[in-house]
Design an enzyme around this catalytic site. Structure first.
Site, PDB file in Angstrom:
ATOM      1  CG  ASP A   1      -1.994   1.132   1.389  1.00 34.60           C
ATOM      2  OD1 ASP A   1      -2.004   1.823   0.222  1.00 34.60           O
ATOM      3  OD2 ASP A   1      -2.628   1.205   1.984  1.00 34.60           O
TER       4      ASP A   1
ATOM      5  CG  ASP B   1      -3.083   3.753  -3.113  1.00 34.15           C
ATOM      6  OD1 ASP B   1      -4.040   3.189  -3.154  1.00 34.15           O
ATOM      7  OD2 ASP B   1      -2.405   4.187  -2.047  1.00 34.15           O
ATOM      8  CD  GLU B   2      -5.337  -0.317  -1.318  1.00 38.71           C
ATOM      9  OE1 GLU B   2      -5.691  -1.446  -0.343  1.00 38.71           O
ATOM     10  OE2 GLU B   2      -6.457   0.214  -1.725  1.00 38.71           O
TER      11      GLU B   2
HETATM   12 MG    MG Z   1      -2.217   4.118   0.245  1.00 41.07          MG
END
Ligand code: MG
Length: 409
Positions: free
Chosen positions: A13, A115-116
């Protein structure tokens, strides 16, 4: 009891993704100030001072600025606040660079959001060491090569790995193995559990559940009768139960691709509407080909001058990424759906995507399909090399409509 061979899953993350990526970008183009180190936010529009805060720096947080508040109110808290407008293209390419590194560590990497990502590290110890060592390697490489930090959570399934990556930030590796659930996860507030929203957390409070541990130890029959399937699911999460696998499917692919536009004038002629749809189909299909997908469903969205929105969709006989084929379907859908009133806004969305290398050609239009495909490839190549306006369709010449409408990535 026999030990069952468990999976090892990592959840990666990016720490304050939008802000980090913007900061890295600015440093790369020669700015000397790192906006992560001063009060700054991503969001809104600095010129008009409208919009909301999407991400904030740690120094901005110290001024009491929170995600979701208006730029106007954030500026009241800190007059020198730096406001960076959102840059979706930058986020996509930054996320992609991270995925490239992750893919070196496992054949099973799932891009879960912008974003993961989840990475299946099962049986990979031999190559890169034990999971914690490997996670540190991955995290440090991302920091060194791409300039931003990530948190990595490690466990035996996706939910626990995701919970682990949310422990203290930034730039950290955490484990949450089944034996650690009691000490590391159960003391947390129930609202921190994956898939427990604010409303559910409030409902849980009413029956005396305030921590994840309270939920885990609650009578499952009561949970089932009060909260149905969702309740059972989060009760299982609280007990560390989750058997979803890491799929290599890119979340971007599963969601589909769409572009739309608000037209500067009210469209009342069918021909003009078709032209706008063609301009949108151009960008939608370029994006589709760019991510090597082929669509199985096309949908057209119409908003009329009274802001009433309606849409119409169709399943294609075979998946395609050809501009001409998708435009043809969009045109038919429009003709079927349009009620004849003035139009403000038009859009095309394609979904039910599959890998463009594996889709089946239908038997009847093979020749035409191959010709369209060759044409699309040539056009894409020219536009990439000489700019999007280097080659446009003749019907747009002397027209009020731009030959390409919508974003390209
Ligand atoms: Mg994040």
């Amino acid at each position: 009891m026999e030990e069952i061979k468990k999976q090892t899953i990592m959840h990666i993350d990016v720490n304050s993704a939008y802000l980090s990526w913007e900061a890295v970008f600015r440093l790369k183009i020669g700015e000397t100030v790192d906006i992560r180190e001063i009060p700054s936010v991503v969001g809104g529009n600095s010129a008009t001072r409208h919009g909301i805060v999407l991400a904030k720096s740690i120094p901005a947080k110290k001024y009491g600025i929170i995600t979701g508040e208006t730029i106007h109110s954030a500026l009241k808290k800190c007059r020198n606040l730096i406001i960076a407008p959102p840059n979706h293209d930058l986020y996509l390419s930054s996320g992609r660079s991270m995925m490239k590194i992750l893919e070196e560590y496992s054949p099973f990497v799932e891009r879960y959001s912008i974003d993961e990502a989840f990475l299946d590290y099962t049986h990979m110890d031999y190559h890169f060491g034990d999971p914690v060592t490997a996670a540190h390697k991955i995290k440090d490489r991302i920091k060194k090569e791409l300039g931003f930090t990530v948190n990595i959570g490690i466990s035996t399934n996706k939910v626990l790995a995701k919970m682990a990556s949310d422990f203290s930030k930034p730039d950290q590796v955490h484990t949450l193995y089944p034996g650690e659930i009691k000490s590391k996860m159960w003391p947390l507030p129930v609202g921190d559990l994956f898939m427990v929203g604010k409303a559910t957390a409030t409902d849980f409070q009413k029956i005396g559940i305030s921590t994840i541990g309270d939920l885990a130890n609650y009578d499952i029959d009561v949970i089932r009768s009060k909260f149905r399937r969702n309740g059972v699911m989060v009760w299982e999460f609280a007990n560390g139960i989750d058997d979803c696998v890491v799929s290599s499917e890119d979340y971007l692919k599963s969601k589909g691709v769409g572009n739309s536009t608000t037209i500067a004038f009210d469209v009342t002629e069918r021909k003009i509407a078709h032209k706008v749809l063609l301009a949108i189909a151009e960008t939608v299909c370029m994006r589709l080909r760019d991510q090597k997908s082929a669509a199985g469903v096309v949908s057209v969205e119409i908003k009329n001058k009274d802001f009433i929105k309606y849409s119409h969709q169709a399943k294609l006989c075979s998946n395609t990424d050809c501009t001409n084929e998708i435009f043809k379907t969009a045109k038919t859908l429009f003709d079927e759906a349009w009620k004849g009133e003035p139009i403000r806004h038009l859009g095309i969305r394609v979904s039910d995507l599959c890998d463009s290398n594996v889709y089946q050609k239908s038997l009847f239009d093979e020749k035409l399909h191959d010709r369209n495909k060759a044409l699309d490839n040539t056009i894409d190549h020219l536009r990439r090399r000489y700019g999007t306006n280097s080659i446009v369709r003749a019907c747009f010449i002397k027209s009020q409509i731009k030959p390409l409408i919508g974003r390209l990535n």
